[in-house]
Motif scaffolding. Structure first.
Motif, PDB file in Angstrom:
ATOM      1  N   LEU A 171      -2.312   8.401   2.473  1.00  0.00           N
ATOM      2  CA  LEU A 171      -2.557   7.439   3.549  1.00  0.00           C
ATOM      3  C   LEU A 171      -3.988   7.537   4.067  1.00  0.00           C
ATOM      4  CD1 LEU A 171       0.761   7.885   5.585  1.00  0.00           C
ATOM      5  CD2 LEU A 171       0.192   6.038   3.982  1.00  0.00           C
ATOM      6  N   GLY A 172      -4.653   8.663   3.807  1.00  0.00           N
ATOM      7  CA  GLY A 172      -6.030   8.857   4.247  1.00  0.00           C
ATOM      8  C   GLY A 172      -6.127   9.795   5.428  1.00  0.00           C
ATOM      9  N   ALA A 173      -7.266  10.470   5.531  1.00  0.00           N
ATOM     10  CA  ALA A 173      -7.450  11.492   6.563  1.00  0.00           C
ATOM     11  C   ALA A 173      -7.330  10.919   7.967  1.00  0.00           C
ATOM     12  CB  ALA A 173      -8.805  12.167   6.387  1.00  0.00           C
ATOM     13  N   SER A 174      -7.861   9.733   8.202  1.00  0.00           N
ATOM     14  CA  SER A 174      -7.823   9.165   9.548  1.00  0.00           C
ATOM     15  C   SER A 174      -6.404   8.811   9.954  1.00  0.00           C
ATOM     16  CB  SER A 174      -8.718   7.926   9.630  1.00  0.00           C
ATOM     17  OG  SER A 174      -8.286   6.931   8.701  1.00  0.00           O
ATOM     18  N   ALA A 175      -5.623   8.278   9.027  1.00  0.00           N
ATOM     19  CA  ALA A 175      -4.236   7.943   9.333  1.00  0.00           C
ATOM     20  C   ALA A 175      -3.418   9.198   9.597  1.00  0.00           C
ATOM     21  CB  ALA A 175      -3.623   7.145   8.183  1.00  0.00           C
ATOM     22  N   VAL A 176      -3.655  10.246   8.814  1.00  0.00           N
ATOM     23  CA  VAL A 176      -2.945  11.509   9.008  1.00  0.00           C
ATOM     24  C   VAL A 176      -3.298  12.113  10.364  1.00  0.00           C
ATOM     25  CG1 VAL A 176      -2.735  13.880   8.188  1.00  0.00           C
ATOM     26  CG2 VAL A 176      -2.707  11.992   6.550  1.00  0.00           C
ATOM     27  N   ALA A 177      -4.583  12.080  10.719  1.00  0.00           N
ATOM     28  CA  ALA A 177      -5.020  12.621  12.008  1.00  0.00           C
ATOM     29  C   ALA A 177      -4.407  11.840  13.162  1.00  0.00           C
ATOM     30  CB  ALA A 177      -6.536  12.603  12.097  1.00  0.00           C
ATOM     31  N   ALA A 178      -4.346  10.517  13.028  1.00  0.00           N
ATOM     32  CA  ALA A 178      -3.761   9.690  14.083  1.00  0.00           C
ATOM     33  C   ALA A 178      -2.280   9.992  14.252  1.00  0.00           C
ATOM     34  CB  ALA A 178      -3.972   8.211  13.755  1.00  0.00           C
ATOM     35  N   ALA A 179      -1.580  10.173  13.146  1.00  0.00           N
ATOM     36  CA  ALA A 179      -0.155  10.505  13.211  1.00  0.00           C
ATOM     37  C   ALA A 179       0.061  11.867  13.847  1.00  0.00           C
ATOM     38  CB  ALA A 179       0.457  10.466  11.812  1.00  0.00           C
ATOM     39  N   ALA A 180      -0.797  12.827  13.502  1.00  0.00           N
ATOM     40  CA  ALA A 180      -0.657  14.181  14.048  1.00  0.00           C
ATOM     41  C   ALA A 180      -0.825  14.196  15.564  1.00  0.00           C
ATOM     42  CB  ALA A 180      -1.675  15.113  13.396  1.00  0.00           C
ATOM     43  N   ARG A 181      -1.670  13.316  16.082  1.00  0.00           N
ATOM     44  CA  ARG A 181      -1.903  13.277  17.527  1.00  0.00           C
ATOM     45  C   ARG A 181      -0.676  12.826  18.315  1.00  0.00           C
ATOM     46  NH1 ARG A 181      -7.148  11.551  15.841  1.00  0.00           N
ATOM     47  NH2 ARG A 181      -6.577   9.336  16.035  1.00  0.00           N
ATOM     48  N   THR A 182       0.257  12.177  17.649  1.00  0.00           N
ATOM     49  CA  THR A 182       1.467  11.727  18.336  1.00  0.00           C
ATOM     50  C   THR A 182       2.541  12.815  18.391  1.00  0.00           C
ATOM     51  OG1 THR A 182       2.568  10.871  16.340  1.00  0.00           O
ATOM     52  CG2 THR A 182       1.013   9.403  17.466  1.00  0.00           C
ATOM     53  N   ILE A 183       2.300  13.934  17.703  1.00  0.00           N
ATOM     54  CA  ILE A 183       3.273  15.030  17.642  1.00  0.00           C
ATOM     55  C   ILE A 183       2.884  16.100  18.655  1.00  0.00           C
ATOM     56  CG2 ILE A 183       4.307  16.782  16.138  1.00  0.00           C
ATOM     57  CD1 ILE A 183       3.587  14.941  13.760  1.00  0.00           C
ATOM     58  N   PRO A 184       3.792  16.527  19.523  1.00  0.00           N
ATOM     59  CA  PRO A 184       3.436  17.478  20.573  1.00  0.00           C
ATOM     60  C   PRO A 184       2.734  18.745  20.097  1.00  0.00           C
ATOM     61  CG  PRO A 184       5.535  16.498  21.097  1.00  0.00           C
ATOM     62  CD  PRO A 184       5.152  15.983  19.736  1.00  0.00           C
ATOM     63  N   VAL A 185       3.108  19.297  18.959  1.00  0.00           N
ATOM     64  CA  VAL A 185       2.435  20.516  18.502  1.00  0.00           C
ATOM     65  C   VAL A 185       1.062  20.224  17.911  1.00  0.00           C
ATOM     66  CG1 VAL A 185       4.625  21.706  18.077  1.00  0.00           C
ATOM     67  CG2 VAL A 185       3.477  20.525  16.186  1.00  0.00           C
ATOM     68  N   GLY A 186       0.721  18.957  17.747  1.00  0.00           N
ATOM     69  CA  GLY A 186      -0.618  18.573  17.338  1.00  0.00           C
ATOM     70  C   GLY A 186      -0.891  18.581  15.852  1.00  0.00           C
ATOM     71  N   ARG A 187       0.129  18.653  15.050  1.00  0.00           N
ATOM     72  CA  ARG A 187      -0.062  18.638  13.596  1.00  0.00           C
ATOM     73  C   ARG A 187       1.222  18.183  12.924  1.00  0.00           C
ATOM     74  NH1 ARG A 187       2.700  22.659  10.984  1.00  0.00           N
ATOM     75  NH2 ARG A 187       3.324  24.488  12.200  1.00  0.00           N
ATOM     76  N   MET A 188       1.092  17.845  11.648  1.00  0.00           N
ATOM     77  CA  MET A 188       2.263  17.553  10.834  1.00  0.00           C
ATOM     78  C   MET A 188       2.915  18.847  10.364  1.00  0.00           C
ATOM     79  SD  MET A 188       1.283  14.296   8.478  1.00  0.00           S
ATOM     80  CE  MET A 188       1.008  12.686   9.197  1.00  0.00           C
ATOM     81  N   GLY A 189       4.146  18.727   9.944  1.00  0.00           N
ATOM     82  CA  GLY A 189       4.835  19.882   9.404  1.00  0.00           C
ATOM     83  C   GLY A 189       4.368  20.208   8.001  1.00  0.00           C
ATOM     84  N   ARG A 190       4.737  21.383   7.539  1.00  0.00           N
ATOM     85  CA  ARG A 190       4.441  21.806   6.178  1.00  0.00           C
ATOM     86  C   ARG A 190       5.747  21.876   5.379  1.00  0.00           C
ATOM     87  NH1 ARG A 190       0.960  25.158   9.348  1.00  0.00           N
ATOM     88  NH2 ARG A 190       2.574  26.765   9.485  1.00  0.00           N
TER      89      ARG A 190
END
Length: 250
Positions: A198-217
């Protein structure tokens, strides 16, 4: 977590990449013999070879989870190689973005077949042997979309995952007295190759919506699966585990 001396036999669907590959690798690391099932035969062949170059404890199985005959053949291959699975992880999934107003009946049925019907079919194929042995573990991968009605991955995807949540409880009640547990995991955004595209900017934007501040692994999801299929997970059944960085709290 404890395992038997020679490990249980685990079947993981959608094991060709992402979360499924991480789960297969973690269970293999725990000492289980793992059958990796995926429509992408090359992907599971590569992964099984990486896990076990000698082919004794990892088995690649190419099959379409929407094809009942292919699933039957896959189970026969596992039984012939080792024995019927002690552990089943229903992870195979299909997404198809689009409006609820635009989904065709054909696409609806195809997504339902992959995400929901396959869980019914594989659990009914694997559970009888678990029940007879008095031990078994089934883990179903669902989604935050199935809990909240999110449609980013498609309305049919969300509806199918909601159905898996209910089917998890149905099978849990049916099998609890026989030493077989059935549970569900509901991840939110997890950083996989598909997400990275999806691209770095889309991933960063999605991560900002998650309380812990990142996506899961994927490894974090795999670790939770490893607990649920262990001996220590025997008192947990019919449950849905949220693994979403706080995106859905209850």
């Amino acid at each position: 977590m404890t395992t038997t001396a020679d490990g249980r036999v685990a079947l993981v669907t959608g094991a060709g990449g992402g979360i499924g590959a991480a789960i297969a690798a973690r269970l293999h690391e725990q000492g289980h013999r793992v059958a990796l099932l995926d429509l992408d035969g090359d992907a599971v062949t590569d992964l099984s070879g990486a896990l076990d170059p000698h082919g004794r404890t990892a088995l690649a199985v190419r099959a379409d989870v929407t094809d009942p005959h292919a699933l039957g053949a896959a189970l026969r291959a596992v039984r012939t190689t080792w024995h019927a699975p002690d552990i089943l992880v229903n992870n195979a999934a299909r997404t198809a973005a689009g409006s609820v107003w635009d989904v065709t009946v054909e696409e609806w049925d195809a997504v339902m077949a992959t995400n929901l019907r396959s869980v019914l079919a594989l659990t009914r194929l694997c559970a009888p042997a678990m029940r007879e042995r008095g031990w078994g573990r089934v883990v179903n991968l669902v989604s935050l979309a199935g809990q909240q009605g999110g449609t980013l991955a498609g309305p049919h995807y969300a509806a199918a995952k909601a159905g898996v949540l209910v089917l998890t409880k149905v099978f849990a009640r049916e099998l609890a007295a026989h030493g077989v547990t059935v549970n569900a995991l509901a991840p939110a955004a997890v950083h996989t190759a598909a997400v990275a595209r999806l691209g770095a900017s889309a991933v960063a934007a999605a991560a900002r919506t998650i309380p812990v501040g990142r996506m899961g692994r994927p490894s974090e999801v795999a670790a939770l699966v490893a607990y649920l299929v262990s001996e220590d997970g025997g008192y947990v059944t019919g449950a849905t585990f949220d693994i979403n960085g706080g995106a859905h709290m209850r």
